[in-house]
Design an enzyme around this catalytic site. Structure first.
Site, PDB file in Angstrom:
ATOM      1  N   ASP A  47       4.138 -21.399  11.632  1.00 57.17           N
ATOM      2  CA  ASP A  47       5.549 -21.758  11.786  1.00 57.17           C
ATOM      3  C   ASP A  47       6.452 -20.693  11.156  1.00 57.17           C
ATOM      4  OD1 ASP A  47       6.405 -23.889  13.240  1.00 57.17           O
ATOM      5  OD2 ASP A  47       6.159 -25.384  11.658  1.00 57.17           O
TER       6      ASP A  47
ATOM      7  N   LYS B  90       2.434 -31.461  20.639  1.00 53.20           N
ATOM      8  CA  LYS B  90       1.725 -30.264  20.164  1.00 53.20           C
ATOM      9  C   LYS B  90       0.223 -30.405  20.405  1.00 53.20           C
ATOM     10  CE  LYS B  90       5.353 -29.095  16.961  1.00 53.20           C
ATOM     11  NZ  LYS B  90       5.982 -29.310  15.662  1.00 53.20           N
TER      12      LYS B  90
ATOM     13  N   GLN C 291       4.772 -30.672   9.590  1.00 55.56           N
ATOM     14  CA  GLN C 291       5.860 -31.201  10.419  1.00 55.56           C
ATOM     15  C   GLN C 291       7.030 -31.646   9.535  1.00 55.56           C
ATOM     16  OE1 GLN C 291       5.895 -31.372  13.950  1.00 55.56           O
ATOM     17  NE2 GLN C 291       8.021 -31.936  13.588  1.00 55.56           N
TER      18      GLN C 291
END
Ligand code: NAP
Length: 282
Positions: A119, A52, A96
């Site tokens: 997200d 990322k 994450q």
């Protein structure tokens, strides 16, 4: 032979467009920035966040990571999220997963400002997606939709079967597909007669994390097969689909690696740019 749905190539195209978007924002004095939080030392997560970070730097998105000790307390994690919510230089926040089981990941997702929730896991964004209202769409489902659209796969009226009902893939993907007028069935570990269900699917999407689980007898002749699974074996990465056997029966298929994975990262970058643009409008 089937058409191989090349997520690597499409993601490259999307990342080129994002690079231009970032330049436009930079000219207005906005420097899109993503903050990534990781708790503990999960080896797969380390690879994901490294990818990322690299993807951000390639398109000019700024990146800052926060690696927290696995013994951190929930209130410390929430405090960090609150701090990042209030920082004007940060446009997107990503936590994450997985995080250690003793921490409540859903509570953490709830704390992320919905305007920075790139997200799309804050329940407000999840609910908006369910209601087909504008929201951040979780990156993997969003990437799958983009891939299906690129290959002009008709979703309206299509019989879609999803294997897996996780909050990050299966469920939001079902919402995305319903919003596109597909007929959606979700299967999970308690579903009976899975093969009977999957073999009727025009589009079969597997997100269960079981290597080569989907065999040729489970797919319909001429179907579209999307493999979300990432399974690390000693021999390398494999998906949930027994690719070599299934590919002879279907019309379209995604490879692993090079299918859904690169699309997920491209859509994350896309969501950061959307967040930066939205902040400009406020
Ligand atoms: P997860 O949270 O572990 O969920 C797995 C789902 O699969 C659950 O709903 C589970 O059912 C279901 N399942 C497990 N075994 C099954 C079986 N034999 N038959 C039917 N359903 C079964 O996993 P996830 O986070 O969604 O990830 C799934 C896979 O996608 C993993 O390999 C992951 O690495 C990969 N992934 C890839 C990307 C990408 O960008 N390519 C992104 C995210 C995830 P229950 O709910 O009944 O337990």
């Amino acid at each position: 032979m089937p058409i191989i749905m090349d997520g690597k190539e499409l993601s490259k195209k999307i990342r080129e467009q994002i690079k231009e978007e970032v330049k436009k924002l930079n000219k207005k004095g906005i420097n899109p920035k993503l903050a990534v939080i990781m708790v503990g030392q999960d080896p797969a997560s380390k690879i994901y966040i490294k990818n990322k970070s690299k993807a951000c730097s390639e398109v000019g998105i700024k990146y800052e990571e926060f690696i927290l000790n696995e013994n951190i307390k929930m209130d410390e994690l929430l405090k960090l999220i609150k701090k990042l919510n209030s920082r004007k230089d940060i446009h997107g926040i990503l936590l994450q997963s997985p995080i250690p089981k003793k921490l409540d990941i859903n509570k953490a997702f709830e704390e992320i400002d919905i305007a920075k929730d790139v997200d799309g896991f804050n329940p407000i964004n999840t609910g908006k997606l369910l209601q087909n209202k504008e929201s951040f769409i979780p990156c993997t489902p969003y990437g799958i939709i983009k891939l299906l659209e690129e290959y002009k796969i008709k979703l309206e009226g299509a019989n879609v079967v999803i294997l897996g009902r996780s909050n990050i893939v299966g469920k939001p993907l079902a919402s995305c597909l319903l919003n596109k007028n597909a007929t959606v069935t979700i299967c999970h570990s308690k579903t009976k007669n899975i093969e009977e269900i999957t073999s009727k699917a025009d589009i079969l999407i597997s997100a269960i994390g079981k290597p080569k689980y989907v065999t040729e007898n489970m797919v319909k002749q001429g179907a579209v097969v999307i493999d979300v699974g990432i399974n690390r074996l000693q021999t390398g990465l494999v998906g949930d689909v027994d690719y070599e056997k299934v590919k002879n029966k279907v019309a379209y298929i995604t490879p692993v690696p090079g299918g859904v994975g690169p699309m997920t990262i491209a859509m994350l970058l896309n969501n950061v740019v959307i967040a930066a643009n939205n902040i400009e409008k406020i």
